[in-house]
Design a protein around this motif. Structure first.
Motif, PDB file in Angstrom:
ATOM      1  N   GLU A   1       0.839  -1.191   0.000  1.00  0.00           N
ATOM      2  CA  GLU A   1       0.000   0.000   0.000  1.00  0.00           C
ATOM      3  C   GLU A   1       0.877   1.244   0.000  1.00  0.00           C
ATOM      4  OE1 GLU A   1      -4.220   0.587   2.131  1.00  0.00           O
ATOM      5  OE2 GLU A   1      -2.748  -0.554   3.267  1.00  0.00           O
ATOM      6  N   HIS A   2       0.539   2.198  -0.842  1.00  0.00           N
ATOM      7  CA  HIS A   2       1.297   3.441  -0.921  1.00  0.00           C
ATOM      8  C   HIS A   2       1.093   4.219   0.376  1.00  0.00           C
ATOM      9  CE1 HIS A   2       2.931   7.183  -2.282  1.00  0.00           C
ATOM     10  NE2 HIS A   2       3.244   6.642  -3.446  1.00  0.00           N
ATOM     11  N   PRO A   3       2.178   4.610   1.057  1.00  0.00           N
ATOM     12  CA  PRO A   3       2.034   5.313   2.336  1.00  0.00           C
ATOM     13  C   PRO A   3       1.212   6.596   2.251  1.00  0.00           C
ATOM     14  CG  PRO A   3       4.308   4.626   2.028  1.00  0.00           C
ATOM     15  CD  PRO A   3       3.580   4.333   0.739  1.00  0.00           C
ATOM     16  N   ALA A   4       1.235   7.276   1.101  1.00  0.00           N
ATOM     17  CA  ALA A   4       0.498   8.530   0.966  1.00  0.00           C
ATOM     18  C   ALA A   4      -1.017   8.336   1.070  1.00  0.00           C
ATOM     19  CB  ALA A   4       0.841   9.210  -0.360  1.00  0.00           C
ATOM     20  N   GLU A   5      -1.492   7.108   0.825  1.00  0.00           N
ATOM     21  CA  GLU A   5      -2.936   6.861   0.847  1.00  0.00           C
ATOM     22  C   GLU A   5      -3.339   5.750   1.816  1.00  0.00           C
ATOM     23  OE1 GLU A   5      -4.601   6.434  -3.068  1.00  0.00           O
ATOM     24  OE2 GLU A   5      -3.416   8.099  -3.851  1.00  0.00           O
ATOM     25  N   ALA A   6      -2.376   5.175   2.511  1.00  0.00           N
ATOM     26  CA  ALA A   6      -2.673   4.065   3.424  1.00  0.00           C
ATOM     27  C   ALA A   6      -3.393   4.570   4.667  1.00  0.00           C
ATOM     28  CB  ALA A   6      -1.381   3.367   3.825  1.00  0.00           C
ATOM     29  N   PRO A   7      -4.289   3.762   5.233  1.00  0.00           N
ATOM     30  CA  PRO A   7      -4.953   4.152   6.484  1.00  0.00           C
ATOM     31  C   PRO A   7      -3.948   4.379   7.621  1.00  0.00           C
ATOM     32  CG  PRO A   7      -6.009   2.223   5.527  1.00  0.00           C
ATOM     33  CD  PRO A   7      -4.785   2.512   4.707  1.00  0.00           C
ATOM     34  N   ASP A   8      -2.845   3.621   7.603  1.00  0.00           N
ATOM     35  CA  ASP A   8      -1.784   3.773   8.599  1.00  0.00           C
ATOM     36  C   ASP A   8      -0.469   3.964   7.847  1.00  0.00           C
ATOM     37  OD1 ASP A   8       0.153   3.573  10.573  1.00  0.00           O
ATOM     38  OD2 ASP A   8      -0.799   1.864  11.580  1.00  0.00           O
ATOM     39  N   PRO A   9      -0.122   5.225   7.500  1.00  0.00           N
ATOM     40  CA  PRO A   9       1.080   5.476   6.702  1.00  0.00           C
ATOM     41  C   PRO A   9       2.361   4.949   7.350  1.00  0.00           C
ATOM     42  CG  PRO A   9      -0.284   7.437   6.774  1.00  0.00           C
ATOM     43  CD  PRO A   9      -0.880   6.456   7.745  1.00  0.00           C
ATOM     44  N   ALA A  10       2.474   5.031   8.660  1.00  0.00           N
ATOM     45  CA  ALA A  10       3.683   4.543   9.332  1.00  0.00           C
ATOM     46  C   ALA A  10       3.820   3.036   9.161  1.00  0.00           C
ATOM     47  CB  ALA A  10       3.655   4.922  10.818  1.00  0.00           C
ATOM     48  N   ALA A  11       2.718   2.308   9.270  1.00  0.00           N
ATOM     49  CA  ALA A  11       2.759   0.850   9.082  1.00  0.00           C
ATOM     50  C   ALA A  11       3.130   0.522   7.639  1.00  0.00           C
ATOM     51  CB  ALA A  11       1.423   0.224   9.447  1.00  0.00           C
ATOM     52  N   ALA A  12       2.610   1.286   6.685  1.00  0.00           N
ATOM     53  CA  ALA A  12       2.943   1.058   5.271  1.00  0.00           C
ATOM     54  C   ALA A  12       4.435   1.285   5.035  1.00  0.00           C
ATOM     55  CB  ALA A  12       2.107   1.965   4.377  1.00  0.00           C
ATOM     56  N   ARG A  13       4.996   2.338   5.627  1.00  0.00           N
ATOM     57  CA  ARG A  13       6.435   2.595   5.475  1.00  0.00           C
ATOM     58  C   ARG A  13       7.265   1.490   6.127  1.00  0.00           C
ATOM     59  NH1 ARG A  13       4.531   7.826   6.016  1.00  0.00           N
ATOM     60  NH2 ARG A  13       4.852   7.887   8.263  1.00  0.00           N
ATOM     61  N   ARG A  14       6.838   0.998   7.292  1.00  0.00           N
ATOM     62  CA  ARG A  14       7.563  -0.106   7.948  1.00  0.00           C
ATOM     63  C   ARG A  14       7.542  -1.354   7.074  1.00  0.00           C
ATOM     64  NH1 ARG A  14       4.896   1.857  12.422  1.00  0.00           N
ATOM     65  NH2 ARG A  14       3.349   0.188  12.360  1.00  0.00           N
ATOM     66  N   ARG A  15       6.389  -1.654   6.493  1.00  0.00           N
ATOM     67  CA  ARG A  15       6.259  -2.835   5.631  1.00  0.00           C
ATOM     68  C   ARG A  15       7.184  -2.719   4.418  1.00  0.00           C
ATOM     69  NH1 ARG A  15       1.075  -2.469   4.975  1.00  0.00           N
ATOM     70  NH2 ARG A  15       0.688  -3.460   6.967  1.00  0.00           N
ATOM     71  N   ILE A  16       7.198  -1.563   3.793  1.00  0.00           N
ATOM     72  CA  ILE A  16       8.076  -1.337   2.642  1.00  0.00           C
ATOM     73  C   ILE A  16       9.538  -1.476   3.061  1.00  0.00           C
ATOM     74  CG2 ILE A  16       8.905   0.429   1.022  1.00  0.00           C
ATOM     75  CD1 ILE A  16       5.891   1.368   0.914  1.00  0.00           C
TER      76      ILE A  16
END
Length: 189
Positions: free
Chosen positions: A110-125
């Motif tokens: 999920e793109h962090p700019a549009e994810a419900p939890d941007p921090a979690a998206a960045r951690r996953r990436i």
């Protein structure tokens, strides 16, 4: 570590016992859809077990036999095994498992700019990048969710153009019309 290609009964047990906990309902395919893909030979649910039979992780892939890449559809490490490098080891084992027949494992994040939890998206990436994946130039929007596309080399790694073509073909074959049109969009190639 033992890698098991799950049968239908085993897959249902992991789905009901693990996946409903690990993924939001909105991200889970209905199990009937997964069964249909398994029966058609394009879906491979794998589980990773310790020697004592404890489930360490699972990784479920869409695998078209005539394509160079497979799509990691679901990947999760058991909660008790997280944070100690198990996920990185599992991804390496997964790439090795597919290396004889696939060049790349495709990962959608999920793109962090549009994810419900941007921090979690960045951690996953960050996790996938540390595990050896690389960003591709491609992004997608699937049923309203924006994804960045990453590639984990398996049998040498495929070029972006092949990865893009393989991912498009995976969606073309697994999302029926009329749902595909307007709901599966690729850009940035």
């Amino acid at each position: 570590m033992k890698i098991v290609l799950l049968n239908e009964r085993q897959a249902e047990a992991v789905y009901c016992g693990q996946m409903v906990r690990d993924f939001p309902e909105s991200e889970l395919k209905p199990f009937a859809t997964i069964l249909g893909m398994m029966r058609s030979g394009i879906y491979e649910p794998l589980a990773f077990y310790e020697q004592d039979g404890t489930l360490t992780a699972y990784a479920w892939q869409t695998v078209l036999p005539d394509r160079e890449s497979a799509l990691i559809d679901y990947f999760a490490v058991a909660p008790a095994r997280r944070g100690n490098g198990a996920g990185t080891r599992i991804l390496a084992a997964l790439a090795e498992y597919y290396a004889p027949r696939k060049r790349t494992l495709i990962i959608e994040c999920e793109h962090p700019a549009e994810a419900p939890d941007p921090a979690a998206a960045r951690r996953r990436i960050g996790f996938y990048l540390r595990a050896g994946a690389r960003a591709t130039a491609m992004e997608s929007r699937v049923f309203g969710v924006r994804y960045q596309i990453y590639a984990l080399p398996a049998g040498g790694g495929a070029p972006d153009r092949q990865i893009n073509d393989d991912l498009k073909e995976i969606y073309r074959r697994t999302v029926p019309q009329p749902y595909y049109r307007g709901n599966v969009i690729f850009f940035g190639e």
